[in-house]
Scaffold this motif. Structure first.
Motif, PDB file in Angstrom:
ATOM      1  N   SER A 183     -14.797 -12.953 -24.527  1.00  0.00           N
ATOM      2  CA  SER A 183     -15.640 -12.339 -23.498  1.00  0.00           C
ATOM      3  C   SER A 183     -14.729 -11.503 -22.603  1.00  0.00           C
ATOM      4  O   SER A 183     -13.509 -11.579 -22.720  1.00  0.00           O
ATOM      5  N   PRO A 184     -15.316 -10.720 -21.688  1.00  0.00           N
ATOM      6  CA  PRO A 184     -14.474  -9.907 -20.811  1.00  0.00           C
ATOM      7  C   PRO A 184     -13.473 -10.723 -19.998  1.00  0.00           C
ATOM      8  O   PRO A 184     -12.376 -10.257 -19.739  1.00  0.00           O
ATOM      9  N   THR A 185     -13.840 -11.945 -19.611  1.00  0.00           N
ATOM     10  CA  THR A 185     -12.903 -12.761 -18.822  1.00  0.00           C
ATOM     11  C   THR A 185     -11.926 -13.535 -19.694  1.00  0.00           C
ATOM     12  O   THR A 185     -11.036 -14.195 -19.174  1.00  0.00           O
ATOM     13  N   GLN A 186     -12.080 -13.444 -20.997  1.00  0.00           N
ATOM     14  CA  GLN A 186     -11.145 -14.093 -21.923  1.00  0.00           C
ATOM     15  C   GLN A 186     -10.499 -13.013 -22.783  1.00  0.00           C
ATOM     16  O   GLN A 186     -10.877 -12.814 -23.923  1.00  0.00           O
ATOM     17  N   GLY A 227     -10.434  -9.685 -22.077  1.00  0.00           N
ATOM     18  CA  GLY A 227     -10.945  -8.337 -21.874  1.00  0.00           C
ATOM     19  C   GLY A 227     -11.763  -7.781 -23.014  1.00  0.00           C
ATOM     20  O   GLY A 227     -11.870  -6.573 -23.180  1.00  0.00           O
ATOM     21  N   SER A 228     -12.392  -8.616 -23.800  1.00  0.00           N
ATOM     22  CA  SER A 228     -13.202  -8.145 -24.928  1.00  0.00           C
ATOM     23  C   SER A 228     -14.415  -7.360 -24.446  1.00  0.00           C
ATOM     24  O   SER A 228     -15.035  -7.692 -23.447  1.00  0.00           O
ATOM     25  N   GLY A 229     -14.758  -6.321 -25.172  1.00  0.00           N
ATOM     26  CA  GLY A 229     -15.961  -5.534 -24.901  1.00  0.00           C
ATOM     27  C   GLY A 229     -17.201  -6.160 -25.508  1.00  0.00           C
ATOM     28  O   GLY A 229     -18.303  -5.626 -25.377  1.00  0.00           O
ATOM     29  N   GLN A 230     -17.042  -7.285 -26.185  1.00  0.00           N
ATOM     30  CA  GLN A 230     -18.152  -8.032 -26.778  1.00  0.00           C
ATOM     31  C   GLN A 230     -18.092  -9.465 -26.260  1.00  0.00           C
ATOM     32  O   GLN A 230     -17.019  -9.957 -25.919  1.00  0.00           O
ATOM     33  N   ALA A 231     -19.242 -10.121 -26.253  1.00  0.00           N
ATOM     34  CA  ALA A 231     -19.266 -11.559 -26.001  1.00  0.00           C
ATOM     35  C   ALA A 231     -19.517 -12.229 -27.346  1.00  0.00           C
ATOM     36  O   ALA A 231     -20.422 -11.836 -28.088  1.00  0.00           O
ATOM     37  N   PRO A 281     -21.642  -8.192 -23.332  1.00  0.00           N
ATOM     38  CA  PRO A 281     -21.370  -9.177 -22.303  1.00  0.00           C
ATOM     39  C   PRO A 281     -22.245  -9.046 -21.054  1.00  0.00           C
ATOM     40  O   PRO A 281     -22.396 -10.006 -20.316  1.00  0.00           O
ATOM     41  N   VAL A 286     -19.737 -14.017 -19.821  1.00  0.00           N
ATOM     42  CA  VAL A 286     -18.893 -13.343 -18.831  1.00  0.00           C
ATOM     43  C   VAL A 286     -17.418 -13.534 -19.146  1.00  0.00           C
ATOM     44  O   VAL A 286     -17.032 -14.419 -19.862  1.00  0.00           O
TER      45      VAL A 286
END
Length: 136
Positions: free
Chosen positions: A24-27, A29-33, A106, A136
């Motif tokens: 996820s973005p908080t793990q 910085g992925s642009g996908q969840a 996300p 998130v």
């Protein structure tokens, strides 16, 4: 390259399932969840909708999926592409339960169609829509 270690996965338990966030973005910085859903045998989720497309691939067990008034069953290896803003309800097989990997944007928001506000405790309110904690 980002490596998200198993120990860094985030677990969110709801009355209906356990979601384990894999990316996820908080793990990283992925642009996908990306998350794993595990449902106990016979568990049924609320009637709800998501404001973004989701892709579900069944890993184990099976489920009944209600989508826009249509009902179908899925089993390991099947992939569902669930469109945005269509009411849905998933129910785990009464014997085997259900496990799947899900991918979505996300920023997606969930909203409950019936009175069952079971998503509230695991999400951040955004008007009538909820931001699921696992994206998130």
């Amino acid at each position: 390259m980002t490596v998200i270690r198993h120990a860094e996965s985030r677990r969110t338990e709801t009355p209906n399932a356990v979601m384990t966030t894999l990316a996820s973005p908080t793990q990283g910085g992925s642009g996908q969840a990306v998350w794993r859903v595990d449902m106990n045998p016979g568990q049924v989720g609320p009637l709800h909708a998501i404001d973004a497309e989701q892709v579900w691939t069944v890993l184990d067990g099976g489920a009944t999926v209600e989508l826009g008034g249509e009902k179908l069953t899925v089993e390991p290896g099947d992939t569902l592409v669930l469109p945005a803003d269509v009411p849905r309800r998933l129910g785990a097989d009464p014997v085997t339960g259900f496990a799947a990997i899900v991918v979505a944007l996300p920023g997606m928001r969930a909203y409950v169609i019936d009175d069952t506000r079971v998503l509230e405790h695991c999400a951040v309110p955004d008007g009538d829509k909820l931001l699921p904690a696992w994206v998130v």
